[in-house]
Design a protein around this motif. Structure first.
Motif, PDB file in Angstrom:
ATOM      1  N   ASP A 134       0.840  -1.198   0.000  1.00 57.41           N
ATOM      2  CA  ASP A 134       0.000   0.000   0.000  1.00 57.41           C
ATOM      3  C   ASP A 134       0.881   1.256   0.000  1.00 57.41           C
ATOM      4  OD1 ASP A 134      -1.737   2.073   0.514  1.00 57.41           O
ATOM      5  OD2 ASP A 134      -2.698   1.125   2.238  1.00 57.41           O
ATOM      6  N   PRO A 135       0.808   2.087  -1.053  1.00 55.21           N
ATOM      7  CA  PRO A 135       1.655   3.284  -1.083  1.00 55.21           C
ATOM      8  C   PRO A 135       1.291   4.299  -0.005  1.00 55.21           C
ATOM      9  CG  PRO A 135       0.096   3.306  -2.912  1.00 55.21           C
ATOM     10  CD  PRO A 135      -0.011   1.964  -2.276  1.00 55.21           C
ATOM     11  N   PHE A 136       0.023   4.348   0.378  1.00 55.14           N
ATOM     12  CA  PHE A 136      -0.406   5.286   1.418  1.00 55.14           C
ATOM     13  C   PHE A 136       0.178   4.879   2.774  1.00 55.14           C
ATOM     14  CE2 PHE A 136      -3.443   5.649  -1.992  1.00 55.14           C
ATOM     15  CZ  PHE A 136      -3.684   7.015  -2.072  1.00 55.14           C
ATOM     16  N   GLU A 137       0.108   3.602   3.063  1.00 56.95           N
ATOM     17  CA  GLU A 137       0.697   3.104   4.305  1.00 56.95           C
ATOM     18  C   GLU A 137       2.211   3.300   4.302  1.00 56.95           C
ATOM     19  OE1 GLU A 137       0.549  -0.940   7.059  1.00 56.95           O
ATOM     20  OE2 GLU A 137       0.275  -1.107   4.886  1.00 56.95           O
ATOM     21  N   ALA A 138       2.828   3.092   3.141  1.00 50.80           N
ATOM     22  CA  ALA A 138       4.286   3.229   3.045  1.00 50.80           C
ATOM     23  C   ALA A 138       4.740   4.648   3.366  1.00 50.80           C
ATOM     24  CB  ALA A 138       4.757   2.820   1.648  1.00 50.80           C
ATOM     25  N   VAL A 139       4.054   5.648   2.799  1.00 55.11           N
ATOM     26  CA  VAL A 139       4.478   7.027   3.075  1.00 55.11           C
ATOM     27  C   VAL A 139       4.121   7.442   4.500  1.00 55.11           C
ATOM     28  CG1 VAL A 139       4.490   7.761   0.666  1.00 55.11           C
ATOM     29  CG2 VAL A 139       2.386   8.020   2.004  1.00 55.11           C
ATOM     30  N   GLU A 140       3.007   6.949   5.008  1.00 59.34           N
ATOM     31  CA  GLU A 140       2.651   7.263   6.398  1.00 59.34           C
ATOM     32  C   GLU A 140       3.708   6.721   7.353  1.00 59.34           C
ATOM     33  OE1 GLU A 140       0.783   9.206   7.805  1.00 59.34           O
ATOM     34  OE2 GLU A 140      -1.227   9.324   6.975  1.00 59.34           O
ATOM     35  N   ASN A 141       4.113   5.480   7.148  1.00 56.78           N
ATOM     36  CA  ASN A 141       5.126   4.880   8.017  1.00 56.78           C
ATOM     37  C   ASN A 141       6.457   5.619   7.899  1.00 56.78           C
ATOM     38  OD1 ASN A 141       3.318   2.950   8.893  1.00 56.78           O
ATOM     39  ND2 ASN A 141       4.014   1.375   7.467  1.00 56.78           N
ATOM     40  N   CYS A 142       6.826   5.954   6.663  1.00 58.37           N
ATOM     41  CA  CYS A 142       8.108   6.617   6.426  1.00 58.37           C
ATOM     42  C   CYS A 142       8.143   7.998   7.072  1.00 58.37           C
ATOM     43  CB  CYS A 142       8.364   6.720   4.925  1.00 58.37           C
ATOM     44  SG  CYS A 142       9.942   7.483   4.490  1.00 58.37           S
ATOM     45  N   PHE A 143       7.080   8.771   6.863  1.00 61.21           N
ATOM     46  CA  PHE A 143       7.123  10.162   7.311  1.00 61.21           C
ATOM     47  C   PHE A 143       6.533  10.371   8.703  1.00 61.21           C
ATOM     48  CE2 PHE A 143       7.713  10.277   2.741  1.00 61.21           C
ATOM     49  CZ  PHE A 143       8.962  10.886   2.735  1.00 61.21           C
ATOM     50  N   SER A 144       6.305   9.270   9.384  1.00 60.99           N
ATOM     51  CA  SER A 144       6.100   9.364  10.829  1.00 60.99           C
ATOM     52  C   SER A 144       7.454   9.402  11.532  1.00 60.99           C
ATOM     53  CB  SER A 144       5.290   8.165  11.332  1.00 60.99           C
ATOM     54  OG  SER A 144       6.024   6.960  11.171  1.00 60.99           O
ATOM     55  N   MET A 145       8.504   8.982  10.812  1.00 59.61           N
ATOM     56  CA  MET A 145       9.859   8.964  11.375  1.00 59.61           C
ATOM     57  C   MET A 145      10.733  10.088  10.828  1.00 59.61           C
ATOM     58  SD  MET A 145      10.632   4.857  11.363  1.00 59.61           S
ATOM     59  CE  MET A 145      10.233   4.665   9.617  1.00 59.61           C
ATOM     60  N   ILE A 146      10.415  10.571   9.626  1.00 60.78           N
ATOM     61  CA  ILE A 146      11.181  11.654   9.006  1.00 60.78           C
ATOM     62  C   ILE A 146      10.302  12.897   8.995  1.00 60.78           C
ATOM     63  CG2 ILE A 146      12.321  12.432   6.896  1.00 60.78           C
ATOM     64  CD1 ILE A 146      12.783   9.470   6.213  1.00 60.78           C
ATOM     65  N   THR A 147      10.749  13.945   9.667  1.00 60.55           N
ATOM     66  CA  THR A 147       9.924  15.130   9.866  1.00 60.55           C
ATOM     67  C   THR A 147      10.558  16.340   9.201  1.00 60.55           C
ATOM     68  OG1 THR A 147       9.235  14.232  12.004  1.00 60.55           O
ATOM     69  CG2 THR A 147       8.758  16.560  11.582  1.00 60.55           C
ATOM     70  N   LEU A 148       9.764  17.048   8.420  1.00 62.79           N
ATOM     71  CA  LEU A 148      10.232  18.257   7.759  1.00 62.79           C
ATOM     72  C   LEU A 148      10.562  19.320   8.807  1.00 62.79           C
ATOM     73  CD1 LEU A 148      10.669  19.561   4.955  1.00 62.79           C
ATOM     74  CD2 LEU A 148       8.322  20.407   5.080  1.00 62.79           C
ATOM     75  N   GLY A 149      11.749  19.897   8.678  1.00 65.43           N
ATOM     76  CA  GLY A 149      12.183  20.914   9.623  1.00 65.43           C
ATOM     77  C   GLY A 149      12.957  20.358  10.794  1.00 65.43           C
ATOM     78  N   GLU A 150      12.894  19.045  10.980  1.00 66.84           N
ATOM     79  CA  GLU A 150      13.650  18.407  12.057  1.00 66.84           C
ATOM     80  C   GLU A 150      14.666  17.423  11.476  1.00 66.84           C
ATOM     81  OE1 GLU A 150      11.081  16.745  15.006  1.00 66.84           O
ATOM     82  OE2 GLU A 150       9.905  18.578  15.218  1.00 66.84           O
TER      83      GLU A 150
END
Length: 268
Positions: free
Chosen positions: A127-143
């Motif tokens: 699932d591409p939606f799940e993949a990006v959600e999982n990825c960007f729960s750990m990688i944060t813009l600005g941090e």
């Protein structure tokens, strides 16, 4: 910062066009980071280590792939040694390579690049939606990163747009690839994420999405095995998008399409 992203580079004509125009666009826009989709660079089917090396030497910082990732089998080994080559994030975990990476731009900014592949009208994947959600729960813009750019390699416009809206305000850029036709919807979404449904290809537009017309037409009209599809090799158009972000937030200030040469109306 400024990020320049070239759409699908198709065959020799696409490579020649991109490599010719890259110095001109670099001089004009002074991008801090340059990306390209290279999954069709090797005669329309995949990419080779030699082509990757030529792109990196010319000034491309990261190459993304797609559904033709493994057409050139040597890439299965090469991608394990080359972190600047990014394959879809939602491939199985055992797939060689990585679907996301963190890189340093020319201005010192931390740039996160990821790719996800759609599932509508394409091969079945995670699932591409799940993949990006999982990825960007750990990688944060600005941090974690000062800029986050995502290549959504997908057939369906709706799927690309839905992923962009899901991530709006959390990433700098969502740019679509795969369909090879530049769309007219470059925009900054309400939350501050830049978006374009498809960047378009670097290739010959006197073709069927970069391939010679005759063989492509035969596939539609005869429904019989015929000549192998081959890239068209007349004058190509270079298609890209230019992103400018807010150095404080990492969100987009503006996005503009870039088209140079060939049959399409130029923007430069």
């Amino acid at each position: 910062m400024k990020l320049l992203y070239f759409g699908d580079i198709v065959g020799r004509a696409g490579r020649r066009s991109m490599l010719t125009n890259l110095p001109l666009l670099t001089e004009k826009y002074a991008p801090d980071f340059v990306m390209a989709n290279g999954e069709n660079a090797a005669h329309g089917f995949g990419i080779t280590a030699k082509i990757c090396a030529s792109f990196f030497e010319a000034g491309i910082d990261v190459i993304t792939l797609g559904n033709h990732a493994w057409d050139q089998r040597e890439i299965m080994t090469y991608i394990q040694e080359e972190s600047r080559l990014i394959r879809p994030l939602n491939y199985p975990e055992t797939t060689p390579g990585a679907g996301v990476g963190l890189f340093e731009a020319r201005n010192g900014a931390r740039v996160c690049v990821a790719q996800v592949m759609g599932r509508l009208f394409m091969e079945p994947l995670g699932d591409p939606f799940e993949a990006v959600e999982n990825c960007f729960s750990m990688i944060t813009l600005g941090e974690t990163a000062d800029c986050i750019a995502i290549d959504v390699h997908a057939e369906a416009t709706s799927e690309k747009m839905a992923i962009a809206h899901l991530l709006d305000g959390r990433v700098s850029l969502v740019a679509g690839t795969h369909s090879h036709i530049p769309t007219a919807d470059a925009q900054v979404l309400p939350g501050g994420t830049a978006y374009q449904t498809d960047v378009g290809m670097c290739g010959d537009y006197n073709s069927v999405i970069g391939m010679k017309k005759e063989a492509a037409i035969n596939k539609f009209t005869r429904k019989m095995p015929g000549a192998r599809l081959e890239p068209a090799e007349e004058e190509a158009t270079t298609c890209a998008v230019l992103l400018e972000t807010d150095d404080r937030t990492g969100l987009a200030k503006k996005i503009e399409p870039v088209r140079v040469g060939g049959r399409l109306r130029e923007t430069v």
